[in-house]
Design an enzyme around this catalytic site. Structure first.
Site, PDB file in Angstrom:
ATOM      1  N   GLU A 157       0.818  -1.230   0.000  1.00 10.20           N
ATOM      2  CA  GLU A 157       0.000   0.000   0.000  1.00 10.20           C
ATOM      3  C   GLU A 157       0.847   1.273   0.000  1.00 10.20           C
ATOM      4  O   GLU A 157       0.757   2.095   0.911  1.00 10.20           O
ATOM      5  CB  GLU A 157      -0.977  -0.041   1.182  1.00 10.20           C
ATOM      6  CG  GLU A 157      -1.895  -1.251   1.070  1.00 10.20           C
ATOM      7  CD  GLU A 157      -2.784  -1.490   2.292  1.00 10.20           C
ATOM      8  OE1 GLU A 157      -2.782  -0.666   3.213  1.00 10.20           O
ATOM      9  OE2 GLU A 157      -3.472  -2.518   2.316  1.00 10.20           O
ATOM     10  N   GLU A 212      -5.660 -10.631  -1.943  1.00 14.78           N
ATOM     11  CA  GLU A 212      -6.455 -10.573  -0.694  1.00 14.78           C
ATOM     12  C   GLU A 212      -7.952 -10.574  -1.012  1.00 14.78           C
ATOM     13  O   GLU A 212      -8.723  -9.792  -0.450  1.00 14.78           O
ATOM     14  CB  GLU A 212      -6.101  -9.300   0.094  1.00 14.78           C
ATOM     15  CG  GLU A 212      -4.635  -9.178   0.447  1.00 14.78           C
ATOM     16  CD  GLU A 212      -4.302  -7.961   1.305  1.00 14.78           C
ATOM     17  OE1 GLU A 212      -5.222  -7.338   1.878  1.00 14.78           O
ATOM     18  OE2 GLU A 212      -3.117  -7.632   1.397  1.00 14.78           O
TER      19      GLU A 212
HETATM   20  O1  9MR Z   1      -7.125  -8.741   8.045  1.00 14.27           O
HETATM   21  C1  9MR Z   1      -6.234  -7.925   8.773  1.00 14.27           C
HETATM   22  C2  9MR Z   1      -6.874  -7.520  10.085  1.00 14.27           C
HETATM   23  O2  9MR Z   1      -7.038  -8.643  10.924  1.00 14.27           O
HETATM   24  C3  9MR Z   1      -6.021  -6.465  10.776  1.00 14.27           C
HETATM   25  O3  9MR Z   1      -6.685  -5.997  11.939  1.00 14.27           O
HETATM   26  C4  9MR Z   1      -5.766  -5.319   9.816  1.00 14.27           C
HETATM   27  C5  9MR Z   1      -4.919  -4.246  10.446  1.00 14.27           C
HETATM   28  O4  9MR Z   1      -4.947  -3.109   9.705  1.00 14.27           O
HETATM   29  O5  9MR Z   1      -5.115  -5.819   8.656  1.00 14.27           O
HETATM   30  C6  9MR Z   1      -5.907  -6.696   7.944  1.00 14.27           C
HETATM   31  O6  9MR Z   1      -5.293  -7.099   6.743  1.00 14.27           O
HETATM   32  C7  9MR Z   1      -5.048  -6.073   5.794  1.00 14.27           C
HETATM   33  C8  9MR Z   1      -3.821  -6.465   4.996  1.00 14.27           C
HETATM   34  O7  9MR Z   1      -2.749  -6.701   5.854  1.00 14.27           O
HETATM   35  C9  9MR Z   1      -3.482  -5.408   3.971  1.00 14.27           C
HETATM   36  N1  9MR Z   1      -4.599  -5.105   3.129  1.00 14.27           N
HETATM   37  C10 9MR Z   1      -5.853  -4.806   3.793  1.00 14.27           C
HETATM   38  C11 9MR Z   1      -6.200  -5.910   4.786  1.00 14.27           C
HETATM   39  C12 9MR Z   1      -7.524  -5.610   5.459  1.00 14.27           C
HETATM   40  O8  9MR Z   1      -7.425  -4.465   6.243  1.00 14.27           O
END
Ligand code: 9MR
Length: 337
Positions: free
Chosen positions: A148, A256
């Site tokens: 990101e 994802e």
């Molecule tokens: O799914 C993840 C969630 O459990 C966490 O709390 C969160 C923290 O920001 O991150 C989520 O995963 C993210 C991923 O690492 C990057 N792309 C977006 C995903 C959803 O937020």
């Protein structure tokens, strides 16, 4: 007797139509890509979860355990356990493991500082890359090196690495990562970067092309694809984006995937959700540079969606009880063909 054989013929017919004798993951493999799932720490130790993961995945990734905050809560303590267990599970079941993610603006450790000098920040980056990629050389096959890095308008996100080092933090990380493990596939991962013509998608393509032109090591681009049935989606724009990456030798991971719907009208959005899931798996089958389709979780129970998008959910292909939904069967039918 006659009655029994009619019943058994019927049952056999049902079985033949509902299952093609291949697993979901083998169907995907035959179409030229790995299907996979992002897993919560230790979730695969539950035999019911393990069964589902084995049925569906040739690639797995940790949803949170590889991020700084969890892996490295302070400078000297490394919490390897979750990752080691995931690697063991993957090895035993013929799956590859992807690292998500080396650098990101979220879930960082407290000791990372915006007051670092450029040299201090570069040293911290190098230490992180060297420690992880040396330990897991040959074991982790793919890395989301940076996650990101763009804003919606296509400018660089002002994360701590950008602020302390400058825009070249990305190429610095890629070069270092290649040096430490030359065989690992190096990806940059983003959301809203799937459709050609979108500002962020175009900025990312131009950036990656420039890296390639200058010989900076990079193998692939991750398109997260957290879709929402309430927003537009253009299969053709995604296809054209994938194809322009193919032309410059860049692999793609649908990294994802989930497709959320409004919880007050799940049924009304089901057909559209199915159409979009099918579209993604078809694009992966059609385009040889799409190497994986990974869903962000496997059941609606653990999904991040409801907490982040109140009123939205039902985004995955297994329901909250861990049963496959009709959308799963439709995708599997496609993979079975
Ligand atoms: O799914 C993840 C969630 O459990 C966490 O709390 C969160 C923290 O920001 O991150 C989520 O995963 C993210 C991923 O690492 C990057 N792309 C977006 C995903 C959803 O937020």
């Amino acid at each position: 007797m006659k009655k029994l054989s009619i019943v058994s013929i019927f049952l056999m017919a049902v079985l033949c139509f509902s299952s093609c004798g291949k697993s979901f993951r083998d169907g995907a493999k035959e179409k030229g890509f790995n299907s996979g799932i992002a897993l919560a720490a230790g979730s695969f130790l539950d035999p019911n979860v393990a069964k589902i993961v084995k049925e569906n995945s040739y690639i797995v990734v940790s949803e949170n355990s590889m991020k700084w905050q969890n892996l490295r809560p302070n400078k000297t303590f490394w919490n390897w356990n979750d990752v080691d267990q995931l690697i063991k599970f993957a090895d035993e079941n013929g799956m590859i493991v992807k690292w998500h993610t080396l650098f990101w603006h979220q879930q960082n450790s407290n000791f990372i500082s915006s007051n670092w000098t450029r040299e201090e920040a570069l040293a911290a980056m190098d230490e992180h890359i060297e420690t992880i990629m040396t330990r897991y050389k040959g074991k982790i096959k793919e890395y989301d090196v940076v996650n990101e890095m763009f804003e919606e308008d296509g400018s660089f996100r002002q994360n701590v690495w950008y602020k302390t080092i400058g825009p070249d933090y990305i190429e610095h990380a890629l070069i270092k990562a290649r040096e430490v493990d030359p065989d690992a596939k190096l990806y940059l991962n983003e959301y809203n970067n799937e459709e050609k013509g979108n500002r962020k998608a175009d900025a990312m393509f131009n950036f990656v092309k420039d890296l390639k032109d200058r010989g900076v090591p990079i193998d692939g681009v991750g398109m997260q694809l957290h879709l929402d049935t309430s927003y537009n989606y253009s299969e053709e724009a995604v296809r054209r984006n994938i194809q322009r990456y193919a032309e410059i030798g860049i692999d793609i991971s649908f990294s994802e995937v989930d497709i959320r719907v409004p919880m007050d009208s799940v049924e009304a959005h089901q057909a559209l959700q199915t159409e979009r899931y099918l579209s993604l798996y078809k694009l992966a089958a059609e385009n040889s540079n799409v190497k994986s389709v990974i869903t962000w979780g496997w059941t609606d129970k653990g999904s991040w969606i409801p907490a982040t998008f109140p009123g939205k959910g039902s985004a995955l292909m297994y329901d909250a009880q861990g049963k496959p939904k009709p959308v799963y069967n439709e995708v599997k039918k496609f993979l079975c063909k």
